[in-house]
Design a protein around this motif. Structure first.
Motif, short mmCIF file in Angstrom:
data_model
loop_
_atom_site.label_atom_id
_atom_site.label_comp_id
_atom_site.label_asym_id
_atom_site.label_seq_id
_atom_site.Cartn_x
_atom_site.Cartn_y
_atom_site.Cartn_z
N LYS A 1 0.74 -1.42 -0.32
CA LYS A 1 0.21 -0.36 -0.10
C LYS A 1 0.89 1.26 -0.08
CE LYS A 1 -0.91 0.58 5.09
NZ LYS A 1 -1.60 0.80 6.04
N THR A 2 2.51 1.20 0.45
CA THR A 2 2.79 2.04 -0.32
C THR A 2 3.06 3.35 -1.30
OG1 THR A 2 4.54 1.14 1.89
CG2 THR A 2 5.32 3.01 0.65
N ALA A 3 3.42 4.30 -0.95
CA ALA A 3 2.89 5.07 -2.35
C ALA A 3 4.39 4.40 -3.32
CB ALA A 3 3.28 6.88 -2.29
N PRO A 4 4.40 4.86 -4.57
CA PRO A 4 5.44 4.33 -5.52
C PRO A 4 6.27 4.83 -5.65
CG PRO A 4 2.75 4.30 -6.84
CD PRO A 4 2.43 4.83 -5.16
N LYS A 5 6.06 6.69 -5.21
CA LYS A 5 7.53 7.27 -4.99
C LYS A 5 8.01 6.48 -3.70
CE LYS A 5 8.95 11.88 -3.80
NZ LYS A 5 9.03 13.09 -3.59
N ASN A 6 7.54 6.01 -2.72
CA ASN A 6 8.66 5.42 -2.08
C ASN A 6 9.29 4.29 -2.43
OD1 ASN A 6 7.80 8.14 -0.16
ND2 ASN A 6 6.47 7.33 1.00
N ARG A 7 8.12 3.18 -2.33
CA ARG A 7 8.72 1.93 -2.70
C ARG A 7 10.21 2.14 -4.21
NH1 ARG A 7 3.30 0.70 -3.72
NH2 ARG A 7 4.06 0.26 -6.41
N LEU A 8 9.87 3.51 -4.67
CA LEU A 8 11.40 3.17 -5.51
C LEU A 8 12.45 3.72 -5.01
CD1 LEU A 8 9.60 5.01 -8.87
CD2 LEU A 8 10.05 2.61 -8.88
N ALA A 9 12.11 5.46 -3.91
CA ALA A 9 13.02 5.37 -3.08
C ALA A 9 13.74 4.47 -2.48
CB ALA A 9 12.50 7.39 -2.66
N PHE A 10 12.76 3.83 -2.08
CA PHE A 10 13.50 2.80 -0.87
C PHE A 10 14.63 1.86 -1.89
CE2 PHE A 10 13.84 -1.76 0.07
CZ PHE A 10 14.01 -1.74 1.67
N ALA A 11 14.12 1.13 -2.90
CA ALA A 11 15.31 0.44 -3.50
C ALA A 11 15.85 0.85 -4.19
CB ALA A 11 14.38 0.43 -4.70
N ARG A 12 16.13 2.95 -3.90
CA ARG A 12 17.46 2.84 -4.80
C ARG A 12 18.33 3.27 -3.41
NH1 ARG A 12 13.54 7.17 -6.61
NH2 ARG A 12 13.15 6.92 -8.85
N VAL A 13 17.75 3.65 -2.25
CA VAL A 13 19.10 3.32 -1.26
C VAL A 13 19.38 2.03 -1.10
CG1 VAL A 13 18.62 4.00 1.47
CG2 VAL A 13 17.57 5.24 -0.12
N LEU A 14 18.72 1.25 -1.09
CA LEU A 14 18.73 -0.30 -0.71
C LEU A 14 19.84 -0.50 -1.58
CD1 LEU A 14 18.51 -3.03 1.08
CD2 LEU A 14 16.74 -2.96 -0.51
N GLY A 15 20.08 -0.53 -3.14
CA GLY A 15 20.06 -1.10 -4.05
C GLY A 15 21.70 -0.25 -3.46
N ALA A 16 21.88 0.94 -3.41
CA ALA A 16 23.32 1.96 -3.15
C ALA A 16 24.54 1.26 -1.81
CB ALA A 16 22.70 3.25 -3.18
N LEU A 17 22.98 0.82 -0.83
CA LEU A 17 23.92 0.73 0.32
C LEU A 17 24.79 -0.50 0.22
CD1 LEU A 17 21.16 1.73 3.03
CD2 LEU A 17 23.74 3.25 2.66
N MET A 18 23.98 -1.90 -0.50
CA MET A 18 24.08 -3.09 -0.15
C MET A 18 25.58 -3.05 -1.26
SD MET A 18 20.27 -4.45 -1.00
CE MET A 18 21.51 -6.69 -1.54
#
Length: 275
Positions: free
Chosen positions: A170-187
């Motif tokens: 149910k999370t807003a698409p903008k937040n889902r995409l932002a989360f994926a970007r941060v996780l991808g950069a951190l991992m």
């Protein structure tokens, strides 16, 4: 030396301990709980409701006239409150319902300021199944039971452990995409990323130095208000991605060496790709 607790904190601890007794009984019989669905991945059980009722009764008895803001009951009391309790009676409900011990009671005390704003003056995160009481008072430091807390001192991202909350459907698409970007950069750069499932504990464990930093998008005041004070009183930073200190919604917390860069990364991710 045992730290001295204010009258407010003594009230908060006593209320949380009383609510915890019933929660522990329910947790030990979790398969018998009647559960209704509030929404996708957002459950409410009898345990939530009973815990909030107990907290309100105990806090109201000790401080009649204080307002409340809670996850289950919403806002109650005067809109012109001078003091307000902000409570999450069971943070990590899904963990609780799956017999995972990472759940907590969170209580924050908010004070109205002369300019119409407010500040958090006390925060408590109690994890009954782990027998851990995290508490902090503004200007007085942060503690785990009676032990003083300090955030970690790590500077090298390759040695750092991060925590987060994974967005639901149910999370807003903008937040889902932002989360994926941060996780991808951190991992590729870090020692790991963990997801406990209770924002209050993520912040408490950041204050304790178990995590070096934590970020989550789309939280609520009752999720993070107490934990944010814990991090700050333990020597860390806790802001929104833009650097503002009045935190609700998007939160970035961590030690002073790690949080600024993580905050910038989250801010950039929310802006989206350039070009």
């Amino acid at each position: 030396m045992v730290p001295r607790r204010s009258a407010h904190m003594t009230i908060m601890v006593a209320a949380a301990q009383k609510a915890a007794k019933r929660l522990i009984r329910d947790f030990n019989e979790v398969e018998h709980l009647q559960v209704s669905v509030k929404g996708p991945s957002d459950f409410v059980s009898q345990a939530d409701v009973r815990s909030e009722q107990t907290l309100i009764e105990e806090l109201e008895r000790a401080r009649p006239g204080y307002a409340f803001l809670g996850e289950e009951g919403g806002a109650r009391g005067s809109d012109n409150w001078a003091w307000r309790w902000v409570i999450d009676p069971l943070d990590g409900t899904t963990n609780f319902l799956h017999a995972i011990p990472n759940w907590a009671i969170s209580i924050a005390l908010e004070k109205r300021l002369a300019d119409g704003g407010s500040e958090v003056v006390a925060g408590l995160v109690f994890a009954p199944a782990l027998d851990e009481i995290y508490w902090a008072e503004k200007g007085g430091g942060a503690y785990l039971n009676d032990k003083r807390l300090r955030v970690s001192a790590r500077r090298d991202w390759s040695a750092c452990l991060f925590a987060t909350g994974i967005p639901f459907a149910k999370t807003a698409p903008k937040n889902r995409l932002a989360f994926a970007r941060v996780l991808g950069a951190l991992m590729p750069e870090t020692a790991g990323v963990r997801r406990v499932g209770a924002a209050s504990l993520d912040l408490a464990w950041t204050a304790a130095g178990r995590y070096d930093a934590y970020w989550e998008l789309g939280t609520h005041a009752w999720d993070v208000m107490a934990g944010v004070l814990l991090v700050r009183e333990a020597g860390g930073y806790a802001t929104d991605p833009a650097g503002h200190e009045h935190v609700s919604g998007d939160v970035v917390a961590g030690n002073p060496h790690i949080q600024p860069r993580l905050r910038e990364l989250v801010a950039e991710a929310l802006e989206g790709p350039r070009g």
